[in-house]
Design a protein around this motif. Structure first.
Motif, PDB file in Angstrom:
ATOM      1  N   VAL A 189      54.612  11.304  30.765  1.00 34.89           N
ATOM      2  CA  VAL A 189      55.099  11.410  32.129  1.00 34.89           C
ATOM      3  C   VAL A 189      54.127  10.708  33.073  1.00 34.89           C
ATOM      4  O   VAL A 189      52.987  11.149  33.247  1.00 34.89           O
ATOM      5  CB  VAL A 189      55.285  12.886  32.538  1.00 34.89           C
ATOM      6  CG1 VAL A 189      55.808  12.969  33.972  1.00 34.89           C
ATOM      7  CG2 VAL A 189      56.238  13.599  31.584  1.00 34.89           C
ATOM      8  N   ASP A 190      54.577   9.596  33.630  1.00 33.59           N
ATOM      9  CA  ASP A 190      53.808   8.788  34.580  1.00 33.59           C
ATOM     10  C   ASP A 190      52.348   8.654  34.166  1.00 33.59           C
ATOM     11  O   ASP A 190      51.427   9.068  34.902  1.00 33.59           O
ATOM     12  CB  ASP A 190      53.895   9.379  35.985  1.00 33.59           C
ATOM     13  CG  ASP A 190      53.950   8.292  37.056  1.00 33.59           C
ATOM     14  OD1 ASP A 190      54.579   7.244  36.828  1.00 33.59           O
ATOM     15  OD2 ASP A 190      53.378   8.493  38.139  1.00 33.59           O
ATOM     16  N   PRO A 191      52.098   8.066  32.989  1.00 31.61           N
ATOM     17  CA  PRO A 191      50.727   8.018  32.468  1.00 31.61           C
ATOM     18  C   PRO A 191      49.792   7.191  33.332  1.00 31.61           C
ATOM     19  O   PRO A 191      50.190   6.191  33.943  1.00 31.61           O
ATOM     20  CB  PRO A 191      50.906   7.368  31.093  1.00 31.61           C
ATOM     21  CG  PRO A 191      52.186   6.597  31.191  1.00 31.61           C
ATOM     22  CD  PRO A 191      53.065   7.404  32.096  1.00 31.61           C
ATOM     23  N   THR A 192      48.541   7.631  33.370  1.00 37.25           N
ATOM     24  CA  THR A 192      47.481   6.853  34.000  1.00 37.25           C
ATOM     25  C   THR A 192      47.385   5.493  33.319  1.00 37.25           C
ATOM     26  O   THR A 192      47.612   5.363  32.122  1.00 37.25           O
ATOM     27  CB  THR A 192      46.141   7.596  33.885  1.00 37.25           C
ATOM     28  OG1 THR A 192      46.259   8.846  34.559  1.00 37.25           O
ATOM     29  CG2 THR A 192      45.000   6.810  34.498  1.00 37.25           C
ATOM     30  N   MET A 193      47.031   4.485  34.074  1.00 35.81           N
ATOM     31  CA  MET A 193      47.031   3.112  33.571  1.00 35.81           C
ATOM     32  C   MET A 193      46.170   2.961  32.318  1.00 35.81           C
ATOM     33  O   MET A 193      45.211   3.694  32.117  1.00 35.81           O
ATOM     34  CB  MET A 193      46.568   2.128  34.644  1.00 35.81           C
ATOM     35  CG  MET A 193      45.196   2.378  35.187  1.00 35.81           C
ATOM     36  SD  MET A 193      45.192   3.595  36.513  1.00 35.81           S
ATOM     37  CE  MET A 193      43.566   3.328  37.185  1.00 35.81           C
TER      38      MET A 193
ATOM     39  N   ASP B  18      53.999  -1.935  36.811  1.00 37.50           N
ATOM     40  CA  ASP B  18      53.551  -2.829  35.731  1.00 37.50           C
ATOM     41  C   ASP B  18      52.803  -2.041  34.657  1.00 37.50           C
ATOM     42  O   ASP B  18      52.982  -2.290  33.452  1.00 37.50           O
ATOM     43  CB  ASP B  18      52.637  -3.927  36.288  1.00 37.50           C
ATOM     44  CG  ASP B  18      53.378  -4.989  37.073  1.00 37.50           C
ATOM     45  OD1 ASP B  18      54.616  -5.087  36.921  1.00 37.50           O
ATOM     46  OD2 ASP B  18      52.725  -5.709  37.853  1.00 37.50           O
ATOM     47  N   PHE B  19      51.948  -1.113  35.086  1.00 42.97           N
ATOM     48  CA  PHE B  19      51.212  -0.282  34.128  1.00 42.97           C
ATOM     49  C   PHE B  19      52.174   0.546  33.273  1.00 42.97           C
ATOM     50  O   PHE B  19      51.969   0.720  32.070  1.00 42.97           O
ATOM     51  CB  PHE B  19      50.251   0.663  34.854  1.00 42.97           C
ATOM     52  CG  PHE B  19      49.046   0.000  35.455  1.00 42.97           C
ATOM     53  CD1 PHE B  19      48.366  -1.010  34.789  1.00 42.97           C
ATOM     54  CD2 PHE B  19      48.574   0.393  36.702  1.00 42.97           C
ATOM     55  CE1 PHE B  19      47.241  -1.606  35.333  1.00 42.97           C
ATOM     56  CE2 PHE B  19      47.451  -0.203  37.258  1.00 42.97           C
ATOM     57  CZ  PHE B  19      46.781  -1.208  36.577  1.00 42.97           C
ATOM     58  N   GLN B  20      53.221   1.061  33.886  1.00 43.38           N
ATOM     59  CA  GLN B  20      54.196   1.868  33.146  1.00 43.38           C
ATOM     60  C   GLN B  20      54.912   1.022  32.094  1.00 43.38           C
ATOM     61  O   GLN B  20      55.107   1.441  30.942  1.00 43.38           O
ATOM     62  CB  GLN B  20      55.212   2.483  34.110  1.00 43.38           C
ATOM     63  CG  GLN B  20      54.605   3.400  35.170  1.00 43.38           C
ATOM     64  CD  GLN B  20      53.920   4.616  34.580  1.00 43.38           C
ATOM     65  OE1 GLN B  20      54.568   5.434  33.927  1.00 43.38           O
ATOM     66  NE2 GLN B  20      52.625   4.736  34.796  1.00 43.38           N
ATOM     67  N   ARG B  21      55.299  -0.183  32.479  1.00 40.53           N
ATOM     68  CA  ARG B  21      55.949  -1.083  31.519  1.00 40.53           C
ATOM     69  C   ARG B  21      54.995  -1.474  30.393  1.00 40.53           C
ATOM     70  O   ARG B  21      55.411  -1.630  29.236  1.00 40.53           O
ATOM     71  CB  ARG B  21      56.475  -2.329  32.246  1.00 40.53           C
ATOM     72  CG  ARG B  21      57.699  -2.067  33.104  1.00 40.53           C
ATOM     73  CD  ARG B  21      58.281  -3.353  33.659  1.00 40.53           C
ATOM     74  NE  ARG B  21      57.460  -3.901  34.727  1.00 40.53           N
ATOM     75  CZ  ARG B  21      57.636  -3.617  36.015  1.00 40.53           C
ATOM     76  NH1 ARG B  21      58.584  -2.778  36.397  1.00 40.53           N
ATOM     77  NH2 ARG B  21      56.871  -4.174  36.941  1.00 40.53           N
ATOM     78  N   ASP B  22      53.714  -1.619  30.732  1.00 41.22           N
ATOM     79  CA  ASP B  22      52.712  -1.944  29.721  1.00 41.22           C
ATOM     80  C   ASP B  22      52.618  -0.831  28.672  1.00 41.22           C
ATOM     81  O   ASP B  22      52.541  -1.096  27.468  1.00 41.22           O
ATOM     82  CB  ASP B  22      51.356  -2.167  30.389  1.00 41.22           C
ATOM     83  CG  ASP B  22      50.240  -2.416  29.392  1.00 41.22           C
ATOM     84  OD1 ASP B  22      50.329  -3.359  28.591  1.00 41.22           O
ATOM     85  OD2 ASP B  22      49.249  -1.635  29.404  1.00 41.22           O
ATOM     86  N   TRP B  23      52.622   0.431  29.118  1.00 44.11           N
ATOM     87  CA  TRP B  23      52.606   1.547  28.173  1.00 44.11           C
ATOM     88  C   TRP B  23      53.843   1.507  27.275  1.00 44.11           C
ATOM     89  O   TRP B  23      53.749   1.723  26.066  1.00 44.11           O
ATOM     90  CB  TRP B  23      52.573   2.867  28.939  1.00 44.11           C
ATOM     91  CG  TRP B  23      51.220   3.381  29.284  1.00 44.11           C
ATOM     92  CD1 TRP B  23      50.709   3.603  30.531  1.00 44.11           C
ATOM     93  CD2 TRP B  23      50.184   3.770  28.370  1.00 44.11           C
ATOM     94  NE1 TRP B  23      49.429   4.097  30.448  1.00 44.11           N
ATOM     95  CE2 TRP B  23      49.080   4.218  29.135  1.00 44.11           C
ATOM     96  CE3 TRP B  23      50.086   3.788  26.980  1.00 44.11           C
ATOM     97  CZ2 TRP B  23      47.896   4.669  28.559  1.00 44.11           C
ATOM     98  CZ3 TRP B  23      48.901   4.240  26.405  1.00 44.11           C
ATOM     99  CH2 TRP B  23      47.830   4.670  27.181  1.00 44.11           C
TER     100      TRP B  23
END
Length: 280
Positions: A131-135, A213-218
């Motif tokens: 859930v909405d992970p830290t980058m 962008d960070f979310q898509r990266d995960w």
């Protein structure tokens, strides 16, 4: 639905630190919550009543949080990366008699620990929901300005930013079966700006775009499905518990039949989110 009325916690010694744990319900796979930074488990209270009754649900406290003993002596001054925290969680689950497979569900910083668990013991996971992970990588000057994340104020884990990002970067990209990243809504940074402008010199528009962008990266890193909330903030499980509980329930259901995960766009929309990618 899972009965969340019981608040009985027990403590279990894990390598010299007494950690608190609460276990409710029964059934497999066990859902294990990984709290956000400084979290005590109460952040999941909106969600727990919405989960399937026939499932074991676990939440625990990292050192110094939610009734767990603080790190003592020299350990309180040391810095530990997310790999160490994942090893501690695994030891706790084993000592508590909660057997795999698990569906790990993380919030914010808990995503670091989930990621390291998945990279190290993928065979123990039936699924995962971040859930909405830290980058996973730092944004400009982050490591310099905030070299350590204090996980609580009293003997909590001190996560070193630089080493943590290094561990995350070097961890094998083990695809997690039935993995979902549930992200906060686009524009949430502008709607609810933090009081501390730690993101400067970036603008809020830039931070909002970078966060997505960070979310898509995960999602790419874990070969995960990505779901984006319509209007929820960072704690999506508080703002849109029906959305997160729907995703968790579908992950559990698919894992029981050893099936690929399929999420209904209509069901997601009714629960407060939409399908952003279907990598999983």
């Amino acid at each position: 639905m899972n009965d969340a009325s019981g608040d009985h916690r027990s403590t279990i010694d894990v390598d010299g630190c007494d950690l608190s744990i609460r276990i409710t319900g029964s059934g497999r796979p066990a859902i294990v919550f990984l709290n956000s930074s400084g979290g005590d488990g109460s952040e999941w209270n909106h969600l727990r009543p919405l989960l399937p009754r026939d499932t074991t649900v676990v939440d625990y406290g990292r050192p110094g949080l939610a009734g767990s003993a603080p790190l003592s002596g020299g350990e309180a001054e040391r810095e530990f990366g997310p790999r160490w925290a994942a090893e501690q969680l695994r030891g706790l689950l084993a000592r508590a008699g909660v057997a795999p497979p698990y569906v790990l569900v993380s919030s914010s910083l808990g995503g670091w620990i989930l990621s390291m668990y998945a990279a190290t013991w993928p065979e123990e996971l039936a699924g995962a929901v971040m859930v909405d992970p830290t980058m996973r990588t730092a944004w400009p000057d982050e490591v310099v300005r905030r070299p350590v994340i204090e996980d609580g104020n009293n003997g909590g884990i001190r996560f070193p930013m630089g080493r943590s990002f290094e561990e995350l970067r070097e961890a094998p990209a083990s695809p997690v079966a039935r993995c979902v990243v549930v992200s906060s809504s686009v524009g949430r940074w502008l709607r609810d700006p933090p009081e501390n402008p730690f993101y400067e010199p970036l603008t809020l528009d830039q931070v909002d775009e970078l966060w997505q962008d960070f979310q898509r990266d995960w999602a790419r890193h874990l070969s995960a499905i990505q779901v984006v909330a319509h209007s929820a903030g960072h704690f999506v499980h508080k703002d849109a518990p029906e959305l997160v509980s729907l995703v968790i329930s579908e992950v559990c259901c698919a894992s029981r039949g050893d099936l690929p995960l399929q999420l209904s766009s209509r069901d997601l929309d009714e629960a407060g989110g939409h399908l952003a990618s279907q990598l999983g």
